[in-house]
Design a protein around this motif. Structure first.
Motif, PDB file in Angstrom:
ATOM      1  N   ASN A   8       0.886  -1.131  -0.126  1.00  0.00           N
ATOM      2  CA  ASN A   8      -0.021   0.093   0.170  1.00  0.00           C
ATOM      3  C   ASN A   8       0.829   1.195  -0.084  1.00  0.00           C
ATOM      4  N   VAL A  10       3.674   2.124  -1.454  1.00  0.00           N
ATOM      5  CA  VAL A  10       5.060   1.866  -1.083  1.00  0.00           C
ATOM      6  C   VAL A  10       5.983   2.540  -2.142  1.00  0.00           C
ATOM      7  N   SER A  28       1.010   0.531  -5.240  1.00  0.00           N
ATOM      8  CA  SER A  28       0.256  -0.303  -4.576  1.00  0.00           C
ATOM      9  C   SER A  28      -0.101  -1.593  -5.341  1.00  0.00           C
ATOM     10  N   PRO A  59      12.598  -3.969   3.994  1.00  0.00           N
ATOM     11  CA  PRO A  59      11.280  -3.230   4.533  1.00  0.00           C
ATOM     12  C   PRO A  59      11.221  -1.911   3.261  1.00  0.00           C
ATOM     13  N   ASP A  62       8.890   3.995   2.337  1.00  0.00           N
ATOM     14  CA  ASP A  62       7.745   4.477   2.867  1.00  0.00           C
ATOM     15  C   ASP A  62       6.673   3.512   2.391  1.00  0.00           C
ATOM     16  N   GLU A  64       3.168   0.668   3.605  1.00  0.00           N
ATOM     17  CA  GLU A  64       3.119  -0.225   4.229  1.00  0.00           C
ATOM     18  C   GLU A  64       2.991  -1.620   3.554  1.00  0.00           C
ATOM     19  N   SER A  66       1.447  -5.626   4.113  1.00  0.00           N
ATOM     20  CA  SER A  66       0.865  -6.734   4.988  1.00  0.00           C
ATOM     21  C   SER A  66       0.734  -8.026   4.446  1.00  0.00           C
ATOM     22  N   GLN A  73      -3.329 -12.358   9.930  1.00  0.00           N
ATOM     23  CA  GLN A  73      -1.970 -11.621   9.472  1.00  0.00           C
ATOM     24  C   GLN A  73      -0.852 -12.252   9.924  1.00  0.00           C
TER      25      GLN A  73
END
Length: 219
Positions: A8, A10, A28, A59, A62, A64, A66, A73
């Motif tokens: 999302n 990213v 996204s 990671p 910027d 998220e 999931s 999750q």
């Protein structure tokens, strides 16, 4: 969604002595289980980085990401445990033979039937007679078939393949592609491929093109 990776908004970039190099912004993407998805595009736009983010190997700068498995999750660590990886350079361990390379992920999980299961996968990829051959005794196509078996041997939820046919000739590429898609269908694993090959990309159920302007679905 039962099994899903959701990126999302990213963004990803690298800091260098000469300034920031941005790969993509506010991207996204949803990757659903039991499906195949390809990401194509020119060199340098960040395809491999996008795959690494989706696989939880690094990671994002910027945004998220999931991860969902069986409707729950899960953490990055759990995602890696439920994933298989296929690379352009094969990444087989030179000191292990074909059987040992395939059995390794099972041994690391403490599976006492590792060799038995690995022999079954050697049969599936048509290399039963090469069980005791080291990687340097195998052709590029044979090495990639071993790498594919190693990726699928633990029944992963997700398979991530980075230029899996990049070092192979056209005929060998077709055979390797057949194995990946057939095994993904048989096992129910989601298959996520980064590739320069338009032919390989079009075999996926969904295909996205990554460029300097973003990510566009083309199939």
């Amino acid at each position: 969604m039962k099994n899903q990776i959701a990126l999302n908004n990213v963004s990803h970039y690298f800091e260098t002595p000469h300034g920031r190099i941005s790969l993509f912004d506010d991207l996204s993407l949803n990757i659903s289980g039991q499906s195949s998805l390809a990401i194509t595009g020119p060199s340098g736009v960040g395809k491999s980085s996008l795959l690494s983010l989706a696989a939880g190997l690094e990671p994002p700068r910027d945004g998220e990401i999931s991860f969902t498995c069986e409707g729950q999750q899960i953490s990055i660590v759990e995602l890696r445990q439920k994933s298989g990886f296929i690379f352009q350079q094969f990444h087989l361990l030179e000191e292990l033979d074909a059987l040992g390379n395939i059995a390794l992920p099972l041994r690391l999980k403490g599976n006492r039937k590792a060799n038995e299961i690995a022999r079954n996968w050697l049969d599936k990829i048509g290399l039963s007679d090469r069980a005791n051959h080291k990687p340097n005794q195998l052709s590029g196509g044979e090495q990639q078939r071993v790498a594919i078996a190693r990726a699928f041997v633990t029944d992963p939820v997700f398979i991530f393949a980075d230029e899996p046919t990049g070092n192979l000739d056209a005929q060998t590429s077709t055979g390797v592609s057949d194995l990946m898609f057939d095994f993904a269908k048989q096992t129910g694993s989601a298959l996520v491929i980064v590739t320069h090959s338009e032919e390989l990309a079009q075999r996926a159920e969904k295909c996205f093109a990554l460029s300097d302007t973003g990510l566009e679905q083309i199939k």
